[in-house]
Scaffold this active site. Structure first.
Site, PDB file in Angstrom:
ATOM      1  N   PHE A 110     -15.533   3.092   7.249  1.00  0.00           N
ATOM      2  CA  PHE A 110     -14.168   3.488   6.894  1.00  0.00           C
ATOM      3  C   PHE A 110     -13.900   3.449   5.383  1.00  0.00           C
ATOM      4  O   PHE A 110     -12.781   3.700   4.938  1.00  0.00           O
ATOM      5  CB  PHE A 110     -13.148   2.600   7.623  1.00  0.00           C
ATOM      6  CG  PHE A 110     -13.321   1.116   7.370  1.00  0.00           C
ATOM      7  CD1 PHE A 110     -12.816   0.507   6.226  1.00  0.00           C
ATOM      8  CD2 PHE A 110     -14.003   0.323   8.292  1.00  0.00           C
ATOM      9  CE1 PHE A 110     -12.968  -0.848   5.995  1.00  0.00           C
ATOM     10  CE2 PHE A 110     -14.174  -1.048   8.066  1.00  0.00           C
ATOM     11  CZ  PHE A 110     -13.644  -1.628   6.906  1.00  0.00           C
ATOM     12  N   ASN A 169      -1.800  -0.212   7.279  1.00  0.00           N
ATOM     13  CA  ASN A 169      -1.276  -1.544   7.592  1.00  0.00           C
ATOM     14  C   ASN A 169      -0.455  -2.171   6.471  1.00  0.00           C
ATOM     15  O   ASN A 169      -0.318  -3.382   6.368  1.00  0.00           O
ATOM     16  CB  ASN A 169      -2.389  -2.466   8.110  1.00  0.00           C
ATOM     17  CG  ASN A 169      -3.469  -2.727   7.079  1.00  0.00           C
ATOM     18  OD1 ASN A 169      -3.334  -2.341   5.919  1.00  0.00           O
ATOM     19  ND2 ASN A 169      -4.524  -3.393   7.496  1.00  0.00           N
ATOM     20  N   TYR A 209     -12.094  -2.801  -3.162  1.00  0.00           N
ATOM     21  CA  TYR A 209     -12.644  -2.841  -1.807  1.00  0.00           C
ATOM     22  C   TYR A 209     -14.174  -2.838  -1.802  1.00  0.00           C
ATOM     23  O   TYR A 209     -14.792  -2.440  -0.805  1.00  0.00           O
ATOM     24  CB  TYR A 209     -12.085  -1.681  -0.983  1.00  0.00           C
ATOM     25  CG  TYR A 209     -10.669  -1.922  -0.473  1.00  0.00           C
ATOM     26  CD1 TYR A 209     -10.374  -3.062   0.280  1.00  0.00           C
ATOM     27  CD2 TYR A 209      -9.636  -1.017  -0.725  1.00  0.00           C
ATOM     28  CE1 TYR A 209      -9.099  -3.302   0.755  1.00  0.00           C
ATOM     29  CE2 TYR A 209      -8.341  -1.249  -0.247  1.00  0.00           C
ATOM     30  CZ  TYR A 209      -8.083  -2.390   0.499  1.00  0.00           C
ATOM     31  OH  TYR A 209      -6.825  -2.627   0.984  1.00  0.00           O
ATOM     32  N   HIS A 211      -1.687  -5.519   1.339  1.00  0.00           N
ATOM     33  CA  HIS A 211      -2.931  -6.255   1.096  1.00  0.00           C
ATOM     34  C   HIS A 211      -2.605  -7.646   0.570  1.00  0.00           C
ATOM     35  O   HIS A 211      -1.672  -7.812  -0.208  1.00  0.00           O
ATOM     36  CB  HIS A 211      -3.790  -5.538   0.039  1.00  0.00           C
ATOM     37  CG  HIS A 211      -4.920  -6.389  -0.457  1.00  0.00           C
ATOM     38  ND1 HIS A 211      -6.116  -6.482   0.212  1.00  0.00           N
ATOM     39  CD2 HIS A 211      -5.002  -7.247  -1.514  1.00  0.00           C
ATOM     40  CE1 HIS A 211      -6.891  -7.355  -0.428  1.00  0.00           C
ATOM     41  NE2 HIS A 211      -6.242  -7.828  -1.480  1.00  0.00           N
ATOM     42  N   LYS A 213       0.833  -1.197   0.000  1.00  0.00           N
ATOM     43  CA  LYS A 213       0.000   0.000   0.000  1.00  0.00           C
ATOM     44  C   LYS A 213       0.878   1.262   0.000  1.00  0.00           C
ATOM     45  O   LYS A 213       2.085   1.189   0.223  1.00  0.00           O
ATOM     46  CB  LYS A 213      -0.933  -0.041   1.221  1.00  0.00           C
ATOM     47  CG  LYS A 213      -1.905  -1.234   1.204  1.00  0.00           C
ATOM     48  CD  LYS A 213      -2.813  -1.217   2.432  1.00  0.00           C
ATOM     49  CE  LYS A 213      -3.753  -2.411   2.447  1.00  0.00           C
ATOM     50  NZ  LYS A 213      -4.673  -2.390   3.615  1.00  0.00           N
ATOM     51  N   ARG A 219       2.843  -7.131   9.113  1.00  0.00           N
ATOM     52  CA  ARG A 219       2.153  -6.090   9.889  1.00  0.00           C
ATOM     53  C   ARG A 219       2.633  -6.071  11.337  1.00  0.00           C
ATOM     54  O   ARG A 219       2.731  -5.004  11.953  1.00  0.00           O
ATOM     55  CB  ARG A 219       0.637  -6.310   9.822  1.00  0.00           C
ATOM     56  CG  ARG A 219       0.043  -5.942   8.457  1.00  0.00           C
ATOM     57  CD  ARG A 219      -1.395  -6.402   8.345  1.00  0.00           C
ATOM     58  NE  ARG A 219      -2.056  -5.949   7.129  1.00  0.00           N
ATOM     59  CZ  ARG A 219      -3.193  -6.466   6.671  1.00  0.00           C
ATOM     60  NH1 ARG A 219      -3.789  -7.451   7.332  1.00  0.00           N
ATOM     61  NH2 ARG A 219      -3.737  -6.001   5.550  1.00  0.00           N
ATOM     62  N   THR A 231      -5.222  -8.096  10.477  1.00  0.00           N
ATOM     63  CA  THR A 231      -5.603  -6.786   9.929  1.00  0.00           C
ATOM     64  C   THR A 231      -5.199  -5.653  10.871  1.00  0.00           C
ATOM     65  O   THR A 231      -4.716  -4.605  10.428  1.00  0.00           O
ATOM     66  CB  THR A 231      -7.127  -6.761   9.685  1.00  0.00           C
ATOM     67  OG1 THR A 231      -7.474  -7.865   8.840  1.00  0.00           O
ATOM     68  CG2 THR A 231      -7.565  -5.465   9.037  1.00  0.00           C
ATOM     69  N   GLU A 261      -9.313 -10.524  -7.789  1.00  0.00           N
ATOM     70  CA  GLU A 261      -8.349  -9.418  -7.649  1.00  0.00           C
ATOM     71  C   GLU A 261      -7.243  -9.486  -8.696  1.00  0.00           C
ATOM     72  O   GLU A 261      -6.830  -8.445  -9.238  1.00  0.00           O
ATOM     73  CB  GLU A 261      -7.770  -9.412  -6.231  1.00  0.00           C
ATOM     74  CG  GLU A 261      -8.827  -8.995  -5.194  1.00  0.00           C
ATOM     75  CD  GLU A 261      -8.412  -9.189  -3.741  1.00  0.00           C
ATOM     76  OE1 GLU A 261      -9.230  -8.888  -2.854  1.00  0.00           O
ATOM     77  OE2 GLU A 261      -7.272  -9.656  -3.486  1.00  0.00           O
ATOM     78  N   ARG A 286      -1.349 -14.766   3.730  1.00  0.00           N
ATOM     79  CA  ARG A 286      -2.107 -14.121   4.807  1.00  0.00           C
ATOM     80  C   ARG A 286      -1.390 -14.309   6.160  1.00  0.00           C
ATOM     81  O   ARG A 286      -1.401 -13.414   6.998  1.00  0.00           O
ATOM     82  CB  ARG A 286      -3.524 -14.707   4.890  1.00  0.00           C
ATOM     83  CG  ARG A 286      -4.395 -14.398   3.690  1.00  0.00           C
ATOM     84  CD  ARG A 286      -4.938 -12.992   3.682  1.00  0.00           C
ATOM     85  NE  ARG A 286      -5.829 -12.700   4.789  1.00  0.00           N
ATOM     86  CZ  ARG A 286      -6.570 -11.584   4.869  1.00  0.00           C
ATOM     87  NH1 ARG A 286      -6.528 -10.666   3.910  1.00  0.00           N
ATOM     88  NH2 ARG A 286      -7.341 -11.368   5.905  1.00  0.00           N
TER      89      ARG A 286
HETATM   90  P1  DAT Z   1      -7.381  -7.257   5.373  1.00  0.00           P
HETATM   91  O1  DAT Z   1      -6.641  -6.120   4.710  1.00  0.00           O
HETATM   92  O2  DAT Z   1      -6.595  -7.873   6.486  1.00  0.00           O
HETATM   93  O3  DAT Z   1      -7.918  -8.265   4.378  1.00  0.00           O
HETATM   94  P2  DAT Z   1     -10.148  -6.304   5.597  1.00  0.00           P
HETATM   95  O4  DAT Z   1     -10.399  -6.919   4.268  1.00  0.00           O
HETATM   96  O5  DAT Z   1     -11.086  -6.644   6.712  1.00  0.00           O
HETATM   97  O6  DAT Z   1      -8.660  -6.606   6.110  1.00  0.00           O
HETATM   98  O7  DAT Z   1     -10.170  -4.716   5.462  1.00  0.00           O
HETATM   99  C1  DAT Z   1      -9.536  -4.103   4.348  1.00  0.00           C
HETATM  100  C2  DAT Z   1      -8.788  -2.899   4.845  1.00  0.00           C
HETATM  101  O8  DAT Z   1      -9.702  -1.941   5.357  1.00  0.00           O
HETATM  102  C3  DAT Z   1      -7.815  -3.174   5.987  1.00  0.00           C
HETATM  103  O9  DAT Z   1      -6.557  -3.616   5.530  1.00  0.00           O
HETATM  104  C4  DAT Z   1      -7.729  -1.838   6.657  1.00  0.00           C
HETATM  105  C5  DAT Z   1      -9.121  -1.269   6.480  1.00  0.00           C
HETATM  106  N1  DAT Z   1      -9.966  -1.530   7.644  1.00  0.00           N
HETATM  107  C6  DAT Z   1     -10.548  -2.698   7.995  1.00  0.00           C
HETATM  108  N2  DAT Z   1     -11.243  -2.583   9.123  1.00  0.00           N
HETATM  109  C7  DAT Z   1     -11.112  -1.289   9.504  1.00  0.00           C
HETATM  110  C8  DAT Z   1     -11.590  -0.519  10.615  1.00  0.00           C
HETATM  111  N3  DAT Z   1     -12.360  -1.074  11.553  1.00  0.00           N
HETATM  112  N4  DAT Z   1     -11.234   0.794  10.664  1.00  0.00           N
HETATM  113  C9  DAT Z   1     -10.466   1.356   9.718  1.00  0.00           C
HETATM  114  N5  DAT Z   1      -9.967   0.686   8.649  1.00  0.00           N
HETATM  115  C10 DAT Z   1     -10.286  -0.616   8.551  1.00  0.00           C
HETATM  116 MG    MG Z   2      -9.396  -8.184   2.948  1.00  0.00          MG
END
Ligand code: DAT
Ligand code: MG
Length: 151
Positions: free
Chosen positions: A59, A114, A51, A117, A11, A104, A93, A128, A87
């Site tokens: 968010f 973080n 996303y 991805h 990212k 991370r 996350t 993706e 992963r």
């Molecule tokens: P990951 O990136 O581990 O697959 P995810 O798909 O649940 O996690 O979420 C995608 C991204 O969105 C994550 O890397 C960071 C952001 N994100 C997720 N939950 C969040 C939250 N509660 N507040 C702020 N950003 C968040």
């Molecule tokens: Mg995800």
């Protein structure tokens, strides 16, 4: 276990902080094969599609603003069990909950920054990879040391 492909992206925070080299190393060191790589600044449309499952989350707009804020490094990695293994290499996350030794866990503090991805399953990996890469950008190749990677 079957050979799979997964979509990984460093990212904008990872690129800005100069973490690209050491993140690539973790996947290379593990023994996975890089089959596609490019740097790009994602369009809003691309980020929103990527996303899309989070569209209704509070968010979402911050997430899209962040991911489109600068260059990312988009990759496809190949190997046995690479989707789940990537992963694990990436970690939870929430970086404060991510184990030390994970990307991370070692390199991040905030959930909104973080660093990386990784696709979370077979269907998302397929979606993706197709979203971010043209099939002509993905290379089928055999590492010269392939024999040392197999049992
Ligand atoms: P990951 O990136 O581990 O697959 P995810 O798909 O649940 O996690 O979420 C995608 C991204 O969105 C994550 O890397 C960071 C952001 N994100 C997720 N939950 C969040 C939250 N509660 N507040 C702020 N950003 C968040
Ligand atoms: Mg995800």
């Amino acid at each position: 276990m079957a050979v799979e492909r997964t979509f990984i992206a460093i990212k904008p925070d990872g690129v800005q902080r100069g973490l690209v080299g050491q993140i690539l190393s973790r996947f290379e060191d593990k023994g996975f094969k890089l089959v596609a790589l490019k740097q790009l600044i994602p369009s809003r449309e691309l980020a929103e599609q990527h996303y899309g499952v989070h569209r209704e989350r509070p968010f979402f707009s911050d997430l899209v603003n962040f991911i489109t804020s600068g260059p990312i490094v988009a990759m496809v990695w190949e190997g046995e069990g690479v989707i789940a293994s990537a992963r694990k290499l990436i970690g939870s996350t929430k970086p404060l909950e991510a184990e030390p030794g994970t990307i991370r866990g070692d390199l991040a503090v905030n959930i909104g920054r973080n660093v990386i991805h990784g696709s979370d399953g077979h269907e998302t990996a397929k979606f993706e990879i197709g979203l971010w890469f043209d099939s002509k950008e993905i290379n089928d190749w055999t590492p010269s040391d392939q024999i040392w990677r197999e049992e």
